[in-house]
Structure formats: C-alpha cells, structure tokens
Design a protein around this motif. Structure first.
Motif, mmCIF file in Angstrom:
data_model
loop_
_atom_site.group_PDB
_atom_site.id
_atom_site.type_symbol
_atom_site.label_atom_id
_atom_site.label_comp_id
_atom_site.label_asym_id
_atom_site.label_seq_id
_atom_site.Cartn_x
_atom_site.Cartn_y
_atom_site.Cartn_z
ATOM 1 N N VAL A 76 -9.566 -10.474 2.466
ATOM 2 C CA VAL A 76 -11.041 -10.496 2.476
ATOM 3 C C VAL A 76 -11.519 -9.401 3.429
ATOM 4 C CG1 VAL A 76 -11.559 -12.845 1.763
ATOM 5 C CG2 VAL A 76 -10.828 -12.439 4.099
ATOM 6 N N GLY A 77 -11.402 -8.164 2.983
ATOM 7 C CA GLY A 77 -11.655 -7.025 3.858
ATOM 8 C C GLY A 77 -13.076 -6.939 4.366
ATOM 9 N N HIS A 78 -14.033 -7.559 3.648
ATOM 10 C CA HIS A 78 -15.412 -7.527 4.137
ATOM 11 C C HIS A 78 -15.557 -8.279 5.455
ATOM 12 C CE1 HIS A 78 -15.133 -11.087 1.444
ATOM 13 N NE2 HIS A 78 -15.843 -11.665 2.388
ATOM 14 N N ALA A 79 -14.597 -9.144 5.761
ATOM 15 C CA ALA A 79 -14.605 -9.873 7.038
ATOM 16 C C ALA A 79 -13.922 -9.055 8.124
ATOM 17 C CB ALA A 79 -13.927 -11.227 6.873
ATOM 18 N N SER A 80 -14.084 -7.746 8.072
ATOM 19 C CA SER A 80 -13.352 -6.846 8.957
ATOM 20 C C SER A 80 -13.565 -7.135 10.429
ATOM 21 C CB SER A 80 -13.741 -5.394 8.654
ATOM 22 O OG SER A 80 -15.144 -5.214 8.761
ATOM 23 N N MET A 81 -14.746 -7.627 10.792
ATOM 24 C CA MET A 81 -14.989 -7.898 12.218
ATOM 25 C C MET A 81 -14.104 -9.021 12.747
ATOM 26 S SD MET A 81 -16.611 -5.982 14.206
ATOM 27 C CE MET A 81 -16.433 -7.195 15.510
ATOM 28 N N LEU A 82 -13.588 -9.876 11.889
ATOM 29 C CA LEU A 82 -12.596 -10.861 12.325
ATOM 30 C C LEU A 82 -11.369 -10.142 12.869
ATOM 31 C CD1 LEU A 82 -11.572 -13.880 12.332
ATOM 32 C CD2 LEU A 82 -10.503 -13.316 10.137
ATOM 33 N N LEU A 83 -10.931 -9.120 12.135
ATOM 34 C CA LEU A 83 -9.746 -8.379 12.548
ATOM 35 C C LEU A 83 -10.040 -7.471 13.732
ATOM 36 C CD1 LEU A 83 -6.809 -7.701 12.035
ATOM 37 C CD2 LEU A 83 -7.526 -6.108 10.256
ATOM 38 N N TYR A 84 -11.160 -6.760 13.699
ATOM 39 C CA TYR A 84 -11.474 -5.844 14.794
ATOM 40 C C TYR A 84 -11.654 -6.591 16.114
ATOM 41 C CZ TYR A 84 -12.524 -2.503 11.025
ATOM 42 O OH TYR A 84 -12.467 -1.692 9.929
ATOM 43 N N GLY A 85 -12.384 -7.686 16.075
ATOM 44 C CA GLY A 85 -12.582 -8.451 17.301
ATOM 45 C C GLY A 85 -11.270 -8.968 17.856
ATOM 46 N N THR A 86 -10.405 -9.439 16.964
ATOM 47 C CA THR A 86 -9.106 -9.958 17.391
ATOM 48 C C THR A 86 -8.231 -8.853 17.964
ATOM 49 O OG1 THR A 86 -9.211 -11.726 15.736
ATOM 50 C CG2 THR A 86 -7.036 -11.141 16.574
ATOM 51 N N THR A 125 -8.119 -2.786 2.826
ATOM 52 C CA THR A 125 -8.595 -3.838 1.931
ATOM 53 C C THR A 125 -10.102 -3.753 1.791
ATOM 54 O OG1 THR A 125 -8.685 -5.395 3.791
ATOM 55 C CG2 THR A 125 -6.699 -5.427 2.431
ATOM 56 N N GLY A 126 -10.592 -4.382 0.790
ATOM 57 C CA GLY A 126 -12.010 -4.356 0.461
ATOM 58 C C GLY A 126 -12.182 -4.806 -0.967
ATOM 59 N N PRO A 127 -11.618 -4.041 -1.952
ATOM 60 C CA PRO A 127 -11.584 -4.559 -3.313
ATOM 61 C C PRO A 127 -10.787 -5.867 -3.345
ATOM 62 C CG PRO A 127 -11.076 -2.214 -3.269
ATOM 63 C CD PRO A 127 -11.069 -2.685 -1.852
ATOM 64 N N LEU A 128 -11.426 -6.942 -3.706
ATOM 65 C CA LEU A 128 -10.837 -8.263 -3.493
ATOM 66 C C LEU A 128 -9.591 -8.483 -4.350
ATOM 67 C CD1 LEU A 128 -14.073 -10.402 -3.146
ATOM 68 C CD2 LEU A 128 -12.536 -9.615 -1.339
ATOM 69 N N ILE A 164 -4.813 -13.576 4.520
ATOM 70 C CA ILE A 164 -5.971 -14.453 4.351
ATOM 71 C C ILE A 164 -6.721 -13.970 3.120
ATOM 72 C CG2 ILE A 164 -8.160 -15.258 5.292
ATOM 73 C CD1 ILE A 164 -7.042 -14.923 8.079
ATOM 74 N N ALA A 165 -6.948 -14.872 2.187
ATOM 75 C CA ALA A 165 -7.690 -14.577 0.966
ATOM 76 C C ALA A 165 -8.885 -15.509 0.864
ATOM 77 C CB ALA A 165 -6.791 -14.753 -0.258
ATOM 78 N N GLY A 166 -9.868 -15.069 0.121
ATOM 79 C CA GLY A 166 -11.060 -15.881 -0.086
ATOM 80 C C GLY A 166 -11.248 -16.239 -1.543
ATOM 81 N N ASP A 167 -12.375 -16.888 -1.823
ATOM 82 C CA ASP A 167 -12.671 -17.281 -3.198
ATOM 83 C C ASP A 167 -12.662 -16.071 -4.127
ATOM 84 O OD1 ASP A 167 -13.471 -20.186 -2.789
ATOM 85 O OD2 ASP A 167 -14.862 -19.208 -1.415
ATOM 86 N N GLY A 168 -13.256 -14.975 -3.677
ATOM 87 C CA GLY A 168 -13.316 -13.780 -4.517
ATOM 88 C C GLY A 168 -11.943 -13.229 -4.818
ATOM 89 N N CYS A 169 -11.044 -13.254 -3.837
ATOM 90 C CA CYS A 169 -9.679 -12.773 -4.065
ATOM 91 C C CYS A 169 -8.994 -13.587 -5.163
ATOM 92 C CB CYS A 169 -8.862 -12.867 -2.778
ATOM 93 S SG CYS A 169 -9.407 -11.791 -1.441
ATOM 94 N N LEU A 170 -9.198 -14.907 -5.130
ATOM 95 C CA LEU A 170 -8.535 -15.746 -6.120
ATOM 96 C C LEU A 170 -9.191 -15.657 -7.485
ATOM 97 C CD1 LEU A 170 -7.465 -19.001 -4.261
ATOM 98 C CD2 LEU A 170 -6.430 -16.737 -4.297
#
Length: 675
Positions: A76-86, A125-128, A164-170
């Motif tokens: 779920v690449g749109h959630a990039s701030m999860l990764l950057y913050g971590t 990542t980005g394209p789900l 980590i995948a989201g609804d869109g990925c699936l």
C-alpha cells in the motif's frame, strides 16, 4: 494496549504508546504540510510498523543493504508516511527535515516509496498489488540462494519477507496471480498482513467487493491467521510466531484496523484515506492521543530514545550474521567468493568466452531458437541466471537443458514455470532482481507484453535488471491471427524510459543481444524474437559492437556515399537487403542499417550516429509493426514501410505479402524519397 513483545519487555506501556503515536502524528503533520497524501492508513497501521521494526525485523539502519536482512514491502505505497516515519525513528538516514519536505521536489520522501532513492525502501510501490508480487519474488530469491549456498551449520541465507497489503491490493488481479504462485511453491518465509479497514477512496469496500479473503488465500495454500485489533501487540507477536512455525505455507495475517485511528471526526471514513485531516482535526486527534505538544513534527525524546534502542537490538542480528559469515568464509572460501560476487552484481569472469558464435554453416535460424541456444551456452557460466516462461516454454525456448524446475521440493531449480500469469511473472522477477544474487528472465509472446506492462514499467523505473524474452514478434507468427500478432507493441515498449529493447536480425545478433542485456545492469532488457527462420547476414565479428551501439551498417555502397539509407530491425533487415539488391540493379546505391536497439542508438555520440546515418541522405525504414518508432529517424523527407492495422490469420509469407512488408514496397518507398 496489550503487553509489548518480550524483546522489549523493559519498556513501559506508556513509552510504547508514545513511540507508536509518534508515527501517527508525523504522518498527519507531513500530509498536512504537503497539502496532499494519505494520513489514515499510517495512523491505523502504526502499531504494526512498530511491531515489525522494533521487535521482529532483522534490519540494521547503519547497513540497510546487508545481505541477510529481512525484507519489508509496503504494497500500500500510498501509505508511504508509515514507512518514512518508521525509518526516521529507527535511525535510518532520513532526517526529520526530509519528513517535513514530504512530497516536495528532490526530497527523500516522495509521495510513494522509491527504491534506491530512500535508504530502507526495498521496492517502489504505488500501483496496488505490485508489492505483493514483489514480495513473492524476494521470497523466491531467498529460497533459491539458501538452497544454493547454505551448508549444514552455516545458514548464511535465512531471512523472511514481510508485506502489508490493503483492500485495493487484493482487488487487483495481480494479487491472485502472485498469491497462487506463492502458495503452490510453498514459500513459507513469506508473511503478509492484510490491512482490513473496509474503506477505499470511494467509500466502503462493500460498494465493490464481498470477497472472503481468508477463504481465498486458504484456497491458494496459505496459512491464514487473524488479529482482531492491530493495537494488540501481543496478538501481532503471536501471529508472527505462528507464521514462522509453518515452514510449508506462506502466511496471510488478516489485521483489523481503523483508518484514521483516533480522529474524532474522520476515523473509519473515506475522508481519512486520501486527503489531509485539516489543522483543527489534527489538533483534536492529538488531544485524543494525549499528545504532549501542539507543534507539528514534534518527536518526544522518550519516543525517539525507545525507537533507537529497539533498532540497536535489531541491529544486533546483523552482528550475529557477520560471525556466521566469517565462519562460512573459513569453511567454504570458494562458495563465499561466489556469494559475494553474486550479491555485488558482478558478472562472472569467463562469461565473454561462453557466448556462441553463429556463422553461415548454421544456416537460417529462428531468432527464438538462437536465443535458446545462447541461454544453454551461458547457463553454466552464469549460474545466477534464473528464469523460464509464462506457460510457453516450448515456444519461447527458455529452458536450460538438464536443469530441473524451481519447485517446493527443489529450491535449487533454475527453470521457472510461472504459469499463465504474465503480470505476476514480471513483478515476481522485479522482486528477484531487487533481492540480489540472481538475474531473472521470463518469456512470453510479444503480444502478451501488454499483460505485464505495469511490471515492466516499474522495473525500468527502479533500474531492475530483468530480461524479457518476447517471441513471436510480428505477423510472422502466422496462423494464430490478429489476437496473437503484435502491431503496436514494439513502439509501446520503446516508449518506456530506461527499457532496453533489442530486436536482433539474425542468430549472431541474438548472441550479442544477450551479451548486451547481461551487461545492462541499470535496468531491464527486452529481447524480441521471431518464430520464423532468419537468414545469416554476414561475418560474426560485425555484430559485436554494432548491437551494443544499437545500430550499425550491414551492407554499404562500396566506398561511395549512398543515395538512400534503408533502416530495419529483426526479420525486416533481410527485406531491406533484398531491396538493396533491387535498387542496385537500377543504379541506386543503398546502405542497409540494422537497428537492433533504437534507444541505445540514440545514446551514441553524434559522430557515430552521423556516420551510420549521414546527413542529407534520404532514409526509408521498414518494420512489420506500427511505424511510430521510426519518424524520428527518417525525418520529414523519409518514408516508413510499416503496419497500421491489425493482422490476419494466414501463413507468414502470405501475410508479409498482403501487408506490404516486402522488398518491392521498400524499393517503391526509396524511389519516392529520391524523386
């Protein structure tokens, strides 16, 4: 919130909560400052990021590329701030100023994660759905290298891949292709989390989807586990332990989350997905967290110290591996050198002598057959070359003779049966290439490059070395008809930046195309091949530099300046040569140029390009494909013999005649530009 993992048992629940909420607040503040982005998913998944990076992942911020680290993929690449913050909190080379510059020009924090751009990011990542398939590729590479290099008591390759995948990925079809492959191959070191929050940009997932993800993945052969509340760290710990205990199946952990967690007015709503919360809502959310400051981008000292302490504990796994590696070097020095060579991406020293040389005695050879011969000639010298086909092995000729398939039972197999999964094949190859230690190749018909185009584009964007073997490259495939006959595909592939497209004209050019592709380490290559046989063009030495330079003179005007230059690629070089003979009979001097790679030719010094294509001399291009690629090269006063309609079902010679891919048509075009 439940008790923290035993790995950090000394930390108080309050400190752990503060560490997690710091990820959440950084995400809110960064998206607000950028005035765009996705705050809700990082807010929801912060506990999972903490559980992974603080207590489970084998990683070292000081050495983010060490060979046996665990790989983490944020599909779920749109959630990039999860990764950057971590990554910032864990001590990677990602200063707080880069968090402040989220989504800004030349920042290390682009809108979606980009590998080779930000330390600690494993794939773009980005394209789900792409990230799921990339993760499968990482797990494949790990399994292959472990089978090749590990020895009893010396496990130098022994790591996990998490995603980590989201609804869109699936929802994306690639998730089906990749998950089916992973389950069949029993990739037990692949552990995925499904962020089950029930929200998409348009609203509830109930608008479009009523799948039972658990049953779906169980049917693929995955172990399926559940975490009812992502804030329950003990439940996450237990699920990961259970995942690792099952070595026969990949694991999907379905994790219930609340998008926009803690936001009084946005939690569990689509508004928390893809837009800033707004300053007022951020203030309310921070108050709900009991946040100690109203300043944006505030990082509490206790939280930062705890994150860095946790990262130091995880980095200790790197030191442990170094000791394992030193013992391995002593026990198996030659294997250790080979492992280092592969992981550094260095080609083997005796590769150049392994490429076959074709000559007139070889006779007419289909370029796909020549490619199969090259693969088998170099296979023993380049053991890291692993690949196969999307269920077209007998047509693509991608098999290494005498080698066994990669399978759940034989991880050291080098022949890959990707199944009828072109899209997943491309994305799995990306994961394999990014992992390191292997060079992946994959085959299908050129027309089906459409099915894998998103993965090809990402390979080019990421600079992944992957080699595509695209056969049946034109109407020359014959009777299968227009559904299988590529027309626009060469032009479409040539438009992708950083993709090297190679269409060889005879068997010796095929050998040189493979040589060029193996040396092209900064991106993917597409080797485009015929079904029909091609005549041998000339002395083998003439192709070596010519293919590498993208285009070269095959036949010239015997020391005179040509009246016209005929350009062609692949099977149409033979057509151009026949046209040259006809023109010669009418007193017209024609030069024939084999254009194996237009983009590589465009990169050559202007002096070389002018040598091959002298200024002021009219040009005619011929290719059994859409003419779009050639307008740049023939200029305003040139001509192109191509195809701007779909093909038809008939034998190949009939099709070439009916569609005008002939020496007569080239002669007519040459006369028209000379008139």
């Amino acid at each position: 919130m439940s008790a923290v993992s035993p790995l950090l048992a000394s930390a108080s629940p309050e400190t752990v909560r503060l560490a997690i909420d710091t990820v959440r607040t950084l995400a809110m503040d960064a998206v607000q400052a950028a005035e765009s982005g996705h705050p809700g998913t990082p807010m929801a998944l912060a506990p999972l990021a903490y559980a992974l990076y603080a207590t489970h992942l084998r990683h070292d911020p000081a050495a983010p590329a060490w060979a046996d680290r665990d790989r983490f993929v944020l599909s779920v690449g749109h959630a990039s701030m999860l990764l950057y913050g971590t990554l910032h909190l864990a001590g990677y080379d990602l200063p707080l100023e880069e968090i402040r510059n989220f989504r800004q020009w030349e920042s290390l924090t682009p809108g979606h994660p980009e590998v080779h751009h930000t330390k600690g990011v494993e794939t773009t990542t980005g394209p789900l759905g792409q990230g799921i398939a990339n993760a499968v590729g990482f797990a494949v590479a790990e399994a292959s290298l472990a089978a090749t290099f590990n020895r009893p008591g010396h496990q130098i390759v022994d790591h996990y891949t998490y995603f980590i995948a989201g609804d869109g990925c699936l929802m994306e079809g690639i998730s089906h292709e990749a998950a089916s492959f992973a389950g069949h191959m029993k990739l037990g070191k692949l552990i995925g989390f499904f962020d089950d929050n029930g929200i998409t940009i348009d609203g509830s997932t109930a608008l479009t989807c009523s799948d039972d993800a658990a049953q779906r993945f169980a049917a693929y052969g995955w172990q399926v586990l559940h975490v009812d509340d992502v804030n329950d760290l003990a439940a996450i710990d237990a699920a990961i332990a259970q995942a690792k205990a099952d070595t026969e199946r990949p694991t999907l952990i379905i994790t219930k989350t609340h998008i926009g967690f803690g936001s009084p007015n946005r939690q569990d709503s689509a508004k928390a997905h893809g837009e800033p919360l707004g300053k007022e809502e951020i203030a309310l959310t921070k108050a709900a967290y009991g946040w100690p400051s109203t300043e944006p981008f505030f990082v509490p000292a206790d939280a930062l110290a705890h994150w860095r302490e946790a990262a130091a504990q995880r980095a200790a796994t790197h030191a442990e591996w170094q000791r394992t590696w030193q013992a391995y070097e002593t026990a198996y020095p030659e294997l250790a050198k080979e492992f280092e060579r592969r992981m550094k991406g260095e080609l083997p020293p005796h590769l150049e002598q392994a490429f076959p040389v074709f000559d007139a005695k070889s006779g007419a050879v289909a370029s796909r057959a020549a490619s199969g011969a090259v693969i088998n000639a170099i296979a023993s010298v380049v053991p890291e070359l692993l690949g196969g086909s999307a269920d077209l092995t007998g047509s693509n000729l991608t098999n290494v003779k005498g080698a066994h398939p990669f399978s759940a039972a034989q991880r050291d197999g080098r022949n890959f049966h990707f199944g009828i999964r072109e899209h997943a094949m491309g994305a799995i190859m990306n994961g394999m290439g990014l992992h390191g230690g292997v060079i992946p190749y994959g085959g299908t018909f050129l027309v089906f490059s459409d099915y894998m185009r998103p993965a090809i584009r990402l390979a080019a964007l990421m600079g992944v070395q992957a080699i595509y073997v695209f056969t049946h490259d034109s109407i020359g495939l014959g009777e299968d008809g227009p559904t299988h006959q590529p027309i626009e595909h060469l032009a479409a592939l040539r438009c992708i930046p950083n993709l090297l497209v190679l269409r060889p004209a005879d068997a010796d050019e095929v050998s040189e195309a493979w040589r060029t592709a193996l040396h092209h380490r900064s991106g993917p290559s597409a080797i485009v091949l015929t079904r029909q046989k091609l005549a041998y063009l000339g002395e083998p030495t003439r192709a070596r530099d010519g293919v590498k330079q993208g285009a070269y003179i095959v036949a010239d005007a015997a020391g005179h300046v040509p009246h016209v230059v005929l350009l062609a690629s692949g099977s149409e070089v033979e057509v151009a040569l026949k046209a040259r003979e006809q023109l010669s009979g009418h007193g017209v001097r024609a030069r024939v140029v084999s254009c194996t790679s237009l983009e590589r030719f465009a990169q050559q010094p202007v002096e070389y390009r002018h040598h091959v294509l002298p200024t002021g001399v009219p040009r005619v291009a011929v290719e059994a494909a859409h003419p779009m690629s050639w307008y740049r090269w023939v200029g305003d006063h040139g001509a192109i013999v191509g195809i701007e309609s779909f093909g038809a079902s008939a034998p190949a010679p009939v099709l070439f005649e009916k569609f005008g891919i002939s020496a007569d048509r080239v002669v007519q075009a040459a006369r028209s530009v000379l008139a």
